[in-house]
Motif scaffolding. Structure first.
Motif, short mmCIF file in Angstrom:
data_model
loop_
_atom_site.label_atom_id
_atom_site.label_comp_id
_atom_site.label_asym_id
_atom_site.label_seq_id
_atom_site.Cartn_x
_atom_site.Cartn_y
_atom_site.Cartn_z
N ASN A 1 -41.94 -72.51 25.79
CA ASN A 1 -41.72 -72.24 24.37
C ASN A 1 -42.07 -70.80 24.02
OD1 ASN A 1 -40.78 -73.02 21.83
ND2 ASN A 1 -42.83 -73.58 21.13
N LYS A 2 -41.65 -69.86 24.86
CA LYS A 2 -41.92 -68.44 24.65
C LYS A 2 -40.62 -67.65 24.46
CE LYS A 2 -46.38 -68.81 25.82
NZ LYS A 2 -47.52 -68.51 24.92
N TRP A 3 -39.54 -68.33 24.22
CA TRP A 3 -38.24 -67.65 24.20
C TRP A 3 -37.97 -66.96 22.86
CZ3 TRP A 3 -34.89 -65.88 27.53
CH2 TRP A 3 -33.60 -65.59 27.14
N VAL A 4 -38.11 -67.67 21.77
CA VAL A 4 -37.83 -67.11 20.45
C VAL A 4 -38.97 -66.18 20.05
CG1 VAL A 4 -37.43 -67.67 18.02
CG2 VAL A 4 -36.46 -69.13 19.81
N ASN A 5 -38.62 -65.02 19.48
CA ASN A 5 -39.62 -64.00 19.09
C ASN A 5 -40.43 -63.55 20.30
OD1 ASN A 5 -38.95 -64.02 16.38
ND2 ASN A 5 -40.41 -65.64 15.91
N HIS A 6 -39.75 -63.31 21.39
CA HIS A 6 -40.48 -63.13 22.64
C HIS A 6 -41.03 -61.74 22.86
CE1 HIS A 6 -36.82 -61.23 24.12
NE2 HIS A 6 -37.51 -60.80 25.14
N ALA A 7 -40.45 -60.70 22.28
CA ALA A 7 -40.87 -59.36 22.70
C ALA A 7 -40.47 -58.31 21.70
CB ALA A 7 -40.26 -59.05 24.06
N GLU A 8 -40.70 -57.05 22.08
CA GLU A 8 -40.51 -55.94 21.16
C GLU A 8 -39.09 -55.78 20.65
OE1 GLU A 8 -43.57 -54.30 24.18
OE2 GLU A 8 -42.02 -55.82 24.12
N PHE A 9 -38.11 -56.06 21.48
CA PHE A 9 -36.74 -55.63 21.19
C PHE A 9 -35.84 -56.78 20.75
CE2 PHE A 9 -38.33 -53.06 24.81
CZ PHE A 9 -38.63 -51.92 24.08
N ILE A 10 -36.42 -57.86 20.28
CA ILE A 10 -35.60 -59.04 20.12
C ILE A 10 -34.59 -58.96 18.98
CG2 ILE A 10 -37.09 -60.36 18.56
CD1 ILE A 10 -36.47 -62.69 20.69
N ASP A 11 -34.84 -58.13 17.97
CA ASP A 11 -33.89 -58.13 16.85
C ASP A 11 -33.34 -56.74 16.55
OD1 ASP A 11 -32.71 -59.84 14.67
OD2 ASP A 11 -33.61 -58.25 13.48
N ASP A 12 -34.16 -55.86 16.02
CA ASP A 12 -33.66 -54.57 15.57
C ASP A 12 -33.41 -53.66 16.77
OD1 ASP A 12 -34.29 -52.67 12.66
OD2 ASP A 12 -33.45 -51.89 14.50
#
Length: 523
Positions: free
Chosen positions: A475-486
């Motif tokens: 359960n570490k996939w969503v919101n996982h790291a620095e570059f996930i959205d912007d």
């Protein structure tokens, strides 16, 4: 060229077969029967083709895509290199059905292997060599595992007379059950092929058992129903067989150019790369990770492209004193110039201890952390120098390193995970984790939680095609790291990218060709 490759592989497989001492007595009653021997040779040739085709696709399309879409490795855009938007889309979980690579290429290559395997299984039914047939079926099952993990809603094709382009999607539970039944069949057919040194690196009882344990470990993700009890039982069978052990040598030998020779104790299965007979099968993590300055330093004959780095937050999970973070000093028997195993961070030094200067950019090479995906400086981003650069590789980049697929370390950590999931932190799980961990850092853990185990698996298996799978299961996939959205924004972005992104879209090319297929939810 392909015919030469197949002949070479067939020769290697036949050599391994004829060197098995017990074969003369047990497998065919008497190999001296000329007709039976010919049948065996022809069967081996059929299976050799399946091995080659699987290697040709799984190595590039499967392993690399799995890792780059996870939270450990990152491929930012560099000036003049790696400018394809698909890399950023994979990293951000913003992939599109129409984006092309690797969405469509992975899908088409998996089904190409499955089609070739189907034909091989049919042809092998004419020969009384069940364990050779089981090898082809095991490769087909492993390919289905990869396709199922990425796309989930896929066609189930088991006949060479039927094309995936004409089949509707099967229910995920049916795909899961098919993979399970195939692996169970292959385990039985290969039960006399355990850790036979002469058989390596072909499919064995241990290799198939390791894949089956991995399949059960991810059952809750795939079907909604956990099967940790089954995973635990298979892990215990592998451990109790006493056919495998943690490598009795330096940890980096597992990723060296001699890993197929030195590490048969720990590697249950790997994809073998032979520069003398394979074409364009690169050590991607070396060729796509290291920069051109290392070509001279490590005396390697192939070009280096320097795009791949590790994310800052993953780097920070590496502890001081851990050789997976940094180890200075040569290992006996390995490349004497490969003196910087682990991560490359900070100034890169030449043999004299001076900071190296890029011959093309005329700037000192100092690796710092990447702050954005777009227009990143060529030398930004710590590197993971896990696989030995091959001084004797081909000019095109084919190395002698095999790619580990299943290791005994994973068997131990899968067992530990099952025990923690079923009963919380416990001393048995601690011992299993520490058996793996203390090879690299002399700081044993206690009361290991799932979060701690997730980090340990990352340190142990980065670049081995498991990170994306582990993220989703933990359960570490969503919101996982620095570059996930912007695309340009540094730092952690809490904007959710949706549960749907745990499954890749069906490629638009596939939907355009096969009107019976439907797009996965969310795309």
């Amino acid at each position: 060229m392909k015919q030469k490759i197949k002949i070479t592989i067939l020769g290697a497989l036949m050599a391994s077969l004829l060197s098995c001492n017990d074969l003369e007595i047990n497998d065919f009653q008497r190999v001296s029967d000329e007709t039976q021997y010919r049948s065996e040779a022809f069967a081996m040739g059929i299976t050799a083709n399946v091995y080659y085709e699987a290697l040709a696709s799984v190595w590039w399309w499967g392993m690399f895509a799995q890792e780059v879409s996870g939270d450990a490795l990152v491929m930012p855009q560099r000036p003049g290199h790696w400018a394809e938007s698909s890399w950023a889309a994979i990293q951000q979980h913003k992939i599109s059905p129409a984006q092309g690579w690797p969405i469509d290429a992975s899908f088409s290559n998996y089904y190409r292997i499955i089609s070739i395997s189907n034909k091989a299984v049919e042809d092998l039914s004419h020969y009384k060599v069940k364990y050779v047939e089981a090898e082809a079926r095991a490769i087909r099952a492993y390919t289905y595992m990869l396709a199922f993990d990425l796309y989930r809603n896929i066609p189930l094709v088991t006949s060479s007379a039927v094309s995936a382009d004409t089949m509707p999607q099967a229910k995920p539970i049916d795909i899961f059950n098919f993979i399970e039944s195939e692996l169970l069949y292959c385990r039985e057919a290969l039960k006399d092929r355990k850790n036979d040194a002469n058989w390596f690196p072909r499919m064995t009882w241990g290799a198939v058992s390791g894949l089956l344990a991995r399949h059960y470990l991810n059952a809750e993700v795939y079907t909604g129903t956990p099967q940790y009890d089954k995973c635990l039982a298979v892990c215990n069978e592998i451990i109790d067989s006493k056919q495998y052990s943690l490598h009795n040598g330096n940890w980096y030998e597992l990723f060296s150019t001699k890993n197929g020779q030195l590490c048969k104790d720990e590697i249950l299965y790997f994809m073998d790369i032979v520069p003398e007979s394979m074409e364009y099968r690169h050590t991607l993590y070396v060729q796509c990770g290291l920069d051109d300055i290392f070509k001279t330093k490590y005396a390697i004959p192939y070009a280096l492209y320097g795009g791949l780095s590790i994310e800052k937050h993953f780097y920070e999970t590496l502890e001081d004193g851990d050789i997976r973070k940094y180890r200075k000093g040569t290992i006996a028997g390995l490349n004497p110039l490969w003196d910087e195993q682990g991560t490359l961070y900070g100034p890169m030094l030449d043999a004299k201890g001076d900071t190296m200067v890029s011959p093309t950019r005329k700037t000192k090479v100092i690796y710092n952390h990447i702050q954005q995906l777009k227009t990143t400086d060529f030398f930004l981003g710590a590197k993971m120098n896990k696989f030995e650069p091959d001084q004797n590789g081909s000019p095109q980049g084919e190395p002698h390193n095999g790619q580990p697929i299943v290791r005994y370390a994973d068997i131990l950590l899968m067992k530990a995970e099952c025990l923690i999931r079923q009963g919380g932190p416990n001393s048995t799980a601690d011992n299993l984790v520490n058996a793996v961990r203390t090879r690299c850092i002399n700081k044993p853990l206690s009361n290991v939680t799932l979060d701690m185990l997730f980090d340990e698996r990352g340190r142990e298996f980065v670049m081995e095609g498991l990170r994306r799978m582990d993220q989703i299961r933990f359960n570490k996939w969503v919101n996982h790291a620095e570059f996930i959205d912007d695309f340009n924004k540094p730092g952690l972005d809490q904007t959710t990218d949706g549960e749907f992104s745990k499954i890749w879209p069906i490629p638009q090319k596939v939907l355009d060709t096969n009107k019976k297929m439907k797009q996965n939810t969310g795309y």
